[in-house]
Write an enzyme that holds these catalytic residues in place. Structure first.
Site, mmCIF file in Angstrom:
data_model
loop_
_atom_site.group_PDB
_atom_site.id
_atom_site.type_symbol
_atom_site.label_atom_id
_atom_site.label_comp_id
_atom_site.label_asym_id
_atom_site.label_seq_id
_atom_site.Cartn_x
_atom_site.Cartn_y
_atom_site.Cartn_z
ATOM 1 N N LYS A 6 70.745 30.459 59.628
ATOM 2 C CA LYS A 6 69.460 30.319 59.244
ATOM 3 C C LYS A 6 69.173 30.698 57.850
ATOM 4 O O LYS A 6 70.042 31.181 57.142
ATOM 5 C CB LYS A 6 68.693 31.445 60.075
ATOM 6 C CG LYS A 6 68.649 31.396 61.394
ATOM 7 C CD LYS A 6 67.654 30.182 62.117
ATOM 8 C CE LYS A 6 67.874 29.960 63.482
ATOM 9 N NZ LYS A 6 67.328 28.753 63.922
ATOM 10 N N SER A 26 67.324 23.055 63.739
ATOM 11 C CA SER A 26 66.468 24.151 63.183
ATOM 12 C C SER A 26 66.721 24.219 61.516
ATOM 13 O O SER A 26 65.887 24.791 60.930
ATOM 14 C CB SER A 26 66.984 25.454 63.464
ATOM 15 O OG SER A 26 68.205 25.779 63.207
#
Length: 164
Positions: free
Chosen positions: A86, A42
């Site tokens: 993230k 990710s």
């Protein structure tokens, strides 16, 4: 008997020292920061999918000093025991325009991040499960801010934030 008593006292002293060190390290990890192993696709190209050892600090989160562009460690809103890395995109009150479907760049949506929430995204738009899927997350799910890459050694150094 005296020899064994001395041995027992020494062993007890060593155990007590070990417990103190353990408690100090645990308190440091819980309130100041520590190491994080980040892996998965990710955050490509910023973080390798095979895994990297990163340093995270918690003080910025506690003081409300995280900013868009920072890489943050977040408790997953869907799997509470899981932590993910993230990029912080926006904080409360900020407007976010994002691509709903990465295969169709015309599929845009715009929201204003609600009070007490943040918007996080992986750098890899094609393989990240993030706020584009589950929406803004409560600020309380932020754990810390990543600031240094430890491993691999070839990439050792600061992880300066950049706007996405």
């Amino acid at each position: 008997m005296g020899q064994w008593a001395g041995f027992g006292k020494g062993l007890l002293g060593e155990a007590f020292s070990f417990v103190k060190v353990f408690l100090f390290l645990q308190a440091t990890n819980d309130h100041v920061g520590g190491f994080v192993l980040a892996k998965g696709p990710s955050m490509l190209p910023t973080i390798s999918p095979s895994g990297e050892l990163l340093l995270m600090e918690r003080i910025s989160v506690q003081l409300g000093k995280v900013r868009p562009g920072d890489i943050v460690v977040v408790q997953s809103p869907l799997v509470p025991k899981k932590r993910v890395a993230k990029r912080l995109i926006a904080t409360e009150g900020e407007r976010v325009t994002y691509v709903v479907d990465p295969k169709n760049s015309d599929s845009l949506n715009t929201i204003v991040v609600p009070k007490g929430h943040v918007w996080v995204e992986g750098d890899n738009i094609h393989n990240s499960y993030d706020s584009r899927n589950f929406g803004a997350i409560p600020y309380g799910l932020l754990i810390g801010r990543v600031f240094w890459r430890v491993l691999p050694f070839k990439d050792f150094g600061s992880m300066e934030p950049h706007e996405k």
